[in-house]
Design an enzyme around this catalytic site. Structure first.
Site, short mmCIF file in Angstrom:
data_model
loop_
_atom_site.label_atom_id
_atom_site.label_comp_id
_atom_site.label_asym_id
_atom_site.label_seq_id
_atom_site.Cartn_x
_atom_site.Cartn_y
_atom_site.Cartn_z
N GLU A 58 -4.79 -8.79 -0.67
CA GLU A 58 -5.63 -8.51 0.51
C GLU A 58 -7.08 -8.43 0.04
O GLU A 58 -7.42 -7.59 -0.79
CB GLU A 58 -5.23 -7.21 1.20
N GLU A 78 0.84 -1.21 0.00
CA GLU A 78 0.00 0.00 0.00
C GLU A 78 0.88 1.26 0.00
O GLU A 78 0.73 2.14 0.85
CB GLU A 78 -1.00 -0.03 1.16
O1 AHR Z 1 -5.26 -6.19 6.63
C1 AHR Z 1 -5.25 -5.05 7.42
C2 AHR Z 1 -4.61 -3.87 6.73
O2 AHR Z 1 -5.38 -3.51 5.63
C3 AHR Z 1 -3.24 -4.09 6.15
O3 AHR Z 1 -2.24 -3.96 7.09
C4 AHR Z 1 -3.15 -3.03 5.12
O4 AHR Z 1 -2.30 -3.39 4.05
C5 AHR Z 1 -4.58 -2.83 4.69
O5 AHR Z 1 -4.93 -1.50 4.67
#
Ligand code: AHR
Length: 493
Positions: free
Chosen positions: A296, A173
């Site tokens: 994710e 991110e």
């Molecule tokens: O999964 C939780 C968080 O969500 C992670 O650390 C981040 O990459 C995303 O914003």
């Protein structure tokens, strides 16, 4: 009318087993307590890893595990997590709950975990607060056989052979918690970092660029244009939420019909996201050399009452199981571009497959979906045409705030058998599905179903997959009766 037409002889690509991957961050009770309890714990463990959790993850055939974050990755300095535990650096985990991180779970422990799981490690390196040298030396520490000071350090820490870690993420991110970078800036940083991450003999790296948040198509465009030729894959993050805003999300176990469909609608949005990001990638990479990795994804609800807000602990209902079923069908259908996905997060955080409480473990309904779908791993995806209606919050001619396909499905072929996974997304209506498939032989089925708000807890676990016989063979296929809010896997020989 709900109709699924399968053509087993028309493959649309191989379903990379890594689509069934998971993600574990130094966040809340995911690593500490959830996976790692230390060698001296009364909880049964092997080299500090919970035996029950390892067994549960092996049972669903976990193919790949991403670590150490997440936002944590861009504050993680790998040198802090090697060597004697008593002298490892302590830090405060400022991203997640401001708890002390004693670095007792580090590189060696992660690779021991992957060894026990029999899965591939995927390491996400630090770009936000790290250096090129730091990442390059991490690769060297893990993959080189040369007699260098860095490799001697590995030997001194008890590991002679290199591990040969293939999957490397360059920042997480980077548009947000990983450094608030602009895509143009990150593209240049990515090019620089990947240059010094060397392929050591026998260990060719698979270099993964940080990709977009949800529908930030400009990020993908800029990255593909400026750095596409230097990467093996680019990522995408999309979470399914309900409620008026990110800061005010809905609850995991208490929701009404509208919130049920709102969450499923958000999950189904993954199809549009993957389609659109893929279209951009197609313009720069028509041969589809560069993979899309959704590293994710999953439901993100309010934390459970009384728990640390920074720990992101949430329960997991049949509604979340439906999110998993919808999303995995989408990934299977896009397997020409999606090469890996990592559900967030393995244990005790967000949409976990297992929850723990002390020495107790519970398998969530999401675990059962991964179990039902595991036959898809490394199978050939085949044509699976779905005709169904939309369940919607109809407002006149418009669909309203949410609209969801009643039936979602995907199909694959492996070892001569067709696996068809499908879900009836209706919260309260059964559905009859006609499945047109040639040469139906022996058919076996399993089902996961329950009230949308049902969940497994430490004192009562009502949800589990069970044998399914709700189908009848027809001359040209099957007629299948799906209960409301259900996920079914059929094996058609
Ligand atoms: O999964 C939780 C968080 O969500 C992670 O650390 C981040 O990459 C995303 O914003």
């Amino acid at each position: 009318m709900n109709r699924i037409t399968i053509n087993p002889s028309r493959s649309t690509g191989t379903i990379n087993r890594n689509i069934y991957g998971h993600f574990s961050e130094h966040l809340g009770r995911c690593i500490y307590g959830g996976i790692y309890v230390g060698e001296d714990s009364p909880i049964p463990n092997v080299n500090g890893m919970r035996t029950d959790v390892v067994e549960a993850l092996k049972a669903i055939g976990i193919p790949v595990l991403r670590w150490p974050g997440g936002c944590f990755a861009d504050e993680y300095h790998w040198q802090d997590g090697i060597g004697p535990k008593e002298s490892r650096k302590r830090m405060v985990n400022t991203n997640w709950g401001h708890v002390v991180e004693d670095n007792s779970f580090g590189t060696h422990e992660f690779l021991e975990l992957c060894r026990q799981l029999g899965c591939e490690p995927y390491i996400n390196a630090n770009v936000g607060s790290g250096t090129v040298r730091e990442m390059a030396e991490w690769v060297e520490y893990l993959n080189s056989e040369g007699d260098s000071t860095v490799v001697r350090q590995r030997w001194a820490n008890g590991r002679q052979e290199p591990w040969g870690v293939k999957y490397w993420g360059v920042g997480n991110e980077s548009w947000g918690c990983g450094g608030n970078m602009r895509p143009e800036y990150y593209a240049d940083e990515y090019r620089r970092y990947q240059t010094y991450c060397r392929d050591y003999p026998g260990s060719k790296l698979y270099r993964i660029a940080c990709g977009a948040s949800v529908a930030d198509y400009n990020w993908t465009e800029v990255l593909m244009e400026r750095a596409g030729r230097y990467m093996d894959a680019i990522t995408l993050h999309h979470y399914s939420v309900t409620g008026p805003g990110w800061e005010n999300k809905g609850k995991a176990t208490v929701f009404d019909k509208s919130e049920y469909y709102e969450l499923l609608n958000h999950a189904a949005y993954m199809d549009e996201l993957v389609t659109n990001h893929s279209k951009i990638m197609d313009r720069y990479d028509p041969e589809k050399r560069v993979g899309l990795i959704v590293d994710e994804w999953g439901s993100w609800h309010q934390v459970e009452d009384g728990t640390n807000p920074g720990f992101l602990y949430q329960q997991n209902t049949m509604r979340d199981a439906m999110v998993a079923a919808i999303t995995l069908n989408i990934f299977n259908r896009h397997c020409d571009r999606v090469v890996m996905a990592n559900l967030a997060q393995t244990v005790n955080v967000l949409q976990s497959v297992v929850l723990t409480d002390g020495d107790k473990l519970v398998k969530t309904p999401t675990w059962h979906v991964f179990d039902l779908y595991k036959a898809h791993q490394d199978a050939q995806a085949v044509d699976c045409y779905v005709e169904t209606d939309r369940i919607s919050e109809a407002k006149g001619k418009a669909e309203g705030k949410w609209a969801v396909d009643r039936i979602t499905a995907s199909a694959s072929v492996k070892d001569g058998a067709v696996t068809l996974t499908m879900a009836n997304c209706s919260m309260d209506e059964a559905a009859t599905v006609t499945v047109a498939v040639p040469n139906t032989g022996k058919v076996e089925g399993h089902i996961l179903t329950g009230r949308a708000d049902a969940y497994n807890d430490f004192d009562d676990s009502p949800l589990a997959a069970a044998p399914f016989t709700g189908f009848t063979a027809k001359r040209t296929g099957l007629s299948v009766k799906l209960p409301p809010c259900s996920v079914v896997a059929l094996t058609i020989a």
